[in-house]
Design an enzyme around this catalytic site. Structure first.
Site, PDB file in Angstrom:
ATOM      1  N   THR A  84       0.795  -1.230   0.000  1.00 47.38           N
ATOM      2  CA  THR A  84       0.000   0.000   0.000  1.00 47.38           C
ATOM      3  C   THR A  84       0.830   1.284   0.000  1.00 47.38           C
ATOM      4  O   THR A  84       0.410   2.268  -0.623  1.00 47.38           O
ATOM      5  CB  THR A  84      -0.992   0.013   1.178  1.00 47.38           C
ATOM      6  OG1 THR A  84      -0.285  -0.245   2.414  1.00 47.38           O
ATOM      7  CG2 THR A  84      -2.064  -1.048   0.990  1.00 47.38           C
ATOM      8  N   ASP A 217      -0.648   3.464 -10.312  1.00 46.86           N
ATOM      9  CA  ASP A 217       0.091   3.662  -9.067  1.00 46.86           C
ATOM     10  C   ASP A 217       1.341   2.803  -9.155  1.00 46.86           C
ATOM     11  O   ASP A 217       1.414   1.840  -9.931  1.00 46.86           O
ATOM     12  CB  ASP A 217      -0.764   3.318  -7.837  1.00 46.86           C
ATOM     13  CG  ASP A 217      -1.062   1.844  -7.684  1.00 46.86           C
ATOM     14  OD1 ASP A 217      -0.121   1.058  -7.460  1.00 46.86           O
ATOM     15  OD2 ASP A 217      -2.250   1.456  -7.776  1.00 46.86           O
ATOM     16  N   HIS A 219       2.910   0.616  -7.246  1.00 48.31           N
ATOM     17  CA  HIS A 219       2.852  -0.820  -6.923  1.00 48.31           C
ATOM     18  C   HIS A 219       2.339  -1.624  -8.101  1.00 48.31           C
ATOM     19  O   HIS A 219       2.949  -2.615  -8.513  1.00 48.31           O
ATOM     20  CB  HIS A 219       1.964  -1.057  -5.701  1.00 48.31           C
ATOM     21  CG  HIS A 219       1.466  -2.476  -5.606  1.00 48.31           C
ATOM     22  ND1 HIS A 219       2.315  -3.544  -5.436  1.00 48.31           N
ATOM     23  CD2 HIS A 219       0.204  -2.994  -5.693  1.00 48.31           C
ATOM     24  CE1 HIS A 219       1.607  -4.672  -5.401  1.00 48.31           C
ATOM     25  NE2 HIS A 219       0.334  -4.359  -5.570  1.00 48.31           N
ATOM     26  N   HIS A 224       2.219  -5.552 -11.700  1.00 51.42           N
ATOM     27  CA  HIS A 224       1.187  -6.067 -12.582  1.00 51.42           C
ATOM     28  C   HIS A 224       1.393  -5.695 -14.040  1.00 51.42           C
ATOM     29  O   HIS A 224       0.616  -6.108 -14.892  1.00 51.42           O
ATOM     30  CB  HIS A 224      -0.196  -5.585 -12.121  1.00 51.42           C
ATOM     31  CG  HIS A 224      -0.611  -6.204 -10.830  1.00 51.42           C
ATOM     32  ND1 HIS A 224      -1.706  -5.790 -10.117  1.00 51.42           N
ATOM     33  CD2 HIS A 224      -0.064  -7.209 -10.088  1.00 51.42           C
ATOM     34  CE1 HIS A 224      -1.831  -6.510  -9.011  1.00 51.42           C
ATOM     35  NE2 HIS A 224      -0.832  -7.365  -8.976  1.00 51.42           N
ATOM     36  N   ARG A 229       5.465  -7.762 -18.389  1.00 48.67           N
ATOM     37  CA  ARG A 229       5.697  -7.382 -19.784  1.00 48.67           C
ATOM     38  C   ARG A 229       7.154  -7.096 -20.111  1.00 48.67           C
ATOM     39  O   ARG A 229       7.505  -6.971 -21.278  1.00 48.67           O
ATOM     40  CB  ARG A 229       4.830  -6.169 -20.141  1.00 48.67           C
ATOM     41  CG  ARG A 229       3.349  -6.421 -19.950  1.00 48.67           C
ATOM     42  CD  ARG A 229       2.872  -7.685 -20.644  1.00 48.67           C
ATOM     43  NE  ARG A 229       1.459  -7.961 -20.383  1.00 48.67           N
ATOM     44  CZ  ARG A 229       0.824  -9.060 -20.733  1.00 48.67           C
ATOM     45  NH1 ARG A 229       1.500 -10.014 -21.364  1.00 48.67           N
ATOM     46  NH2 ARG A 229      -0.446  -9.242 -20.451  1.00 48.67           N
TER      47      ARG A 229
END
Length: 331
Positions: A84, A217, A219, A224, A229
């Site tokens: 977070t 964001d 994180h 992700h 990628r």
């Protein structure tokens, strides 16, 4: 100021200054080329590494007492997957990308996206073209992957249809160009007939470029998108965009990037599954040298060893396990 705010204002505990990222400021608005006609631009950001530290230790207001303590905290957060605080930082990009590559990007659903509308506006008059040496073959190991290799003429292709090209790559690039030209002609013709843009566009190729604003964001951008990628298994086209965006993130957040490279299992770290640990234990027990890969191959060469490994790992998992062994300092 709004009257309600005037009535509710109390004495501030501290003066708040907007965090400036001295590393990203010089990159704002600069355009970085991707593929033949694509690009990435950083158009806005919020926060710096101190913002992550402040979010993690809110009671300190401005973080810890020294840079070394801040770096130690950043590495701890990344290593322990305390995500977070990293979500308090964001970056917004303006990108131009072929639609087939964009599909690979938009699958990472943790970003905020606004895309160019071909219902409202005419399609962007640009398409990704493949040079004769850039065609890739289908991978033998990965059904959704590709590999480098020499192209050969299909037996059923009549010589007359090769159109005088010197090699298969040149032929494929010529055919691609013809297809692009025809699709544009058909699209523009439909518009002249007054056909609605939302219908006229339906036969445009996936190589057509689209543009969008892409807000992440930190994180989710790291874990992700970039981790997936930038991986060698990712499609080459989307990987090129990920590498450019990754370079921007590395420049803006050098200590966080170093921690990401050190601790993420798709970057510099190695993550073993429960089954792989069982196999690794057997390899270590039987190893008579520091070359664990050699020991593993010897185990696979025996009937009992092969059966044991196959009972725990699939063929693809065995391949992944070998890759992990090759990364280890003791091989």
């Amino acid at each position: 100021m709004n009257q309600l705010l005037i009535d509710r204002e109390i004495e501030s505990v501290e003066t708040i200054e907007k965090p400036i990222n001295e590393f990203l400021e010089p990159l704002l608005g600069k355009t970085f080329k991707c593929l033949d006609q694509g690009f990435v631009r950083l158009v806005d950001y919020m926060g710096n590494e101190g913002s992550v530290v402040q979010a993690a230790r809110i009671s300190y207001g401005k973080g810890t007492k020294s840079l070394s303590e801040d770096v130690t905290l950043l590495r701890y957060l990344m290593r322990k997957q305390h995500t977070t605080p990293f979500e308090q930082v964001s970056l917004k990009f303006h990108c131009r990308m072929p639609m087939d590559a964009w599909r690979q990007g938009v699958r990472n659903r943790t970003a905020k996206v606004n895309e160019y509308s071909t219902r409202y506006s005419e399609a962007i008059d640009a398409r990704q073209e493949t040079s004769s040496g850039d065609w890739r073959l289908q991978s033998d190991m990965n059904k959704q992957g590709s590999k480098e290799g020499e192209l050969s003429w299909p037996e059923e292709l009549e010589f007359e249809r090769t159109m005088g090209t010197k090699n298969p790559g040149e032929y494929l690039s010529l055919r691609e160009h013809e297809l692009h030209e025809l699709s544009v002609q058909v699209y523009e013709e439909r518009l002249k007939f007054g056909i609605a843009k939302e219908q006229a566009r339906k036969d445009l190729p996936l190589s057509t470029y689209t543009e969008f604003y892409w807000k992440w964001d930190l994180h989710n951008l790291l874990n992700h998108f970039l981790a997936l990628r930038m991986d060698p298994h990712a499609q080459k086209e989307i990987r090129e965009y990920a590498e450019v965006i990754g370079a921007i993130v590395q420049a803006g957040f050098p200590n966080i990037w170093e921690a990401f490279e050190d601790f993420h299992p798709l970057r510099g770290a190695i993550l073993f599954t429960r089954q792989e640990l069982a196999v690794l234990s057997k390899v270590s027990y039987n190893s008579k040298s520091e070359n664990m890969m050699e020991t593993f191959e010897q185990i696979l060469a025996t009937e009992s060893g092969s059966q044991y490994v196959s009972s725990l790992l699939s063929k693809r998992e065995i391949s992944d396990f070998k890759l992990k062994l090759s990364k280890m300092t003791i091989q």
